[in-house]
Design a protein around this motif. Structure first.
Motif, PDB file in Angstrom:
ATOM      1  N   ASP A  44      11.216 -53.166 -31.202  1.00  0.00           N
ATOM      2  CA  ASP A  44       9.958 -53.860 -30.933  1.00  0.00           C
ATOM      3  C   ASP A  44       8.967 -53.397 -31.994  1.00  0.00           C
ATOM      4  N   ILE A  45       8.865 -54.138 -33.081  1.00  0.00           N
ATOM      5  CA  ILE A  45       8.011 -53.685 -34.190  1.00  0.00           C
ATOM      6  C   ILE A  45       6.534 -53.755 -33.849  1.00  0.00           C
ATOM      7  N   GLU A  46       6.185 -54.529 -32.846  1.00  0.00           N
ATOM      8  CA  GLU A  46       4.784 -54.589 -32.430  1.00  0.00           C
ATOM      9  C   GLU A  46       4.363 -53.259 -31.783  1.00  0.00           C
ATOM     10  N   LYS A  47       5.298 -52.547 -31.194  1.00  0.00           N
ATOM     11  CA  LYS A  47       5.008 -51.250 -30.586  1.00  0.00           C
ATOM     12  C   LYS A  47       5.356 -50.084 -31.501  1.00  0.00           C
ATOM     13  N   HIS A  48       6.425 -50.220 -32.285  1.00  0.00           N
ATOM     14  CA  HIS A  48       6.955 -49.085 -33.039  1.00  0.00           C
ATOM     15  C   HIS A  48       6.920 -49.259 -34.556  1.00  0.00           C
ATOM     16  N   GLY A  49       6.472 -50.393 -35.041  1.00  0.00           N
ATOM     17  CA  GLY A  49       6.422 -50.616 -36.488  1.00  0.00           C
ATOM     18  C   GLY A  49       7.798 -50.836 -37.091  1.00  0.00           C
ATOM     19  N   LEU A  50       7.813 -51.001 -38.387  1.00  0.00           N
ATOM     20  CA  LEU A  50       9.068 -51.194 -39.115  1.00  0.00           C
ATOM     21  C   LEU A  50       9.672 -49.836 -39.460  1.00  0.00           C
ATOM     22  N   PRO A  51      10.996 -49.692 -39.330  1.00  0.00           N
ATOM     23  CA  PRO A  51      11.642 -48.395 -39.534  1.00  0.00           C
ATOM     24  C   PRO A  51      12.008 -48.122 -40.999  1.00  0.00           C
ATOM     25  N   PHE A  52      11.089 -48.417 -41.900  1.00  0.00           N
ATOM     26  CA  PHE A  52      11.338 -48.232 -43.321  1.00  0.00           C
ATOM     27  C   PHE A  52      10.149 -47.520 -43.957  1.00  0.00           C
ATOM     28  N   CYS A  53      10.396 -46.867 -45.057  1.00  0.00           N
ATOM     29  CA  CYS A  53       9.327 -46.186 -45.789  1.00  0.00           C
ATOM     30  C   CYS A  53       8.398 -47.201 -46.454  1.00  0.00           C
ATOM     31  N   ASP A  54       7.223 -46.727 -46.840  1.00  0.00           N
ATOM     32  CA  ASP A  54       6.265 -47.567 -47.560  1.00  0.00           C
ATOM     33  C   ASP A  54       6.895 -48.131 -48.828  1.00  0.00           C
ATOM     34  N   ASN A  55       6.533 -49.344 -49.160  1.00  0.00           N
ATOM     35  CA  ASN A  55       6.948 -50.005 -50.404  1.00  0.00           C
ATOM     36  C   ASN A  55       8.455 -50.103 -50.587  1.00  0.00           C
ATOM     37  N   SER A  56       9.198 -50.233 -49.496  1.00  0.00           N
ATOM     38  CA  SER A  56      10.656 -50.282 -49.619  1.00  0.00           C
ATOM     39  C   SER A  56      11.214 -51.705 -49.616  1.00  0.00           C
TER      40      SER A  56
END
Length: 81
Positions: A44-56
């Motif tokens: 649920d990216i609305e609750k937990h965000g995307l599971p990747f580093c910045d600028n990836s």
């Protein structure tokens, strides 16, 4: 978080059909008629965000997805990140 991902393509709200070469993310796992899992990352990216580093990510696809989001600003900030 280690940054093993670089130059990836992400399909947010992928459902059962992510294009080739994309990492499919959806809030639920979808199983096709042959019993195969169709979603690469269940989140649920609305609750937990995307599971990747910045600028990836090089590309982010969100076909028929954004209209279902309550906190659109958060999700768009995650995509920008």
């Amino acid at each position: 978080m280690t940054c093993d991902h670089e130059g990836i393509k992400i399909d947010i709200g992928c459902g059962r059909n992510s294009p080739d070469g994309y990492i499919g993310i959806d809030i639920i796992q979808i199983i096709d008629g042959k019993g195969n899992e169709r979603v690469d990352i269940v989140r649920d990216i609305e609750k937990h965000g995307l599971p990747f580093c910045d600028n990836s990510a090089d590309e982010i696809r969100a076909n028929n997805f954004l209209e279902h989001i309550d906190d659109l600003q958060f999700v768009l900030n995650e995509c920008w990140r």
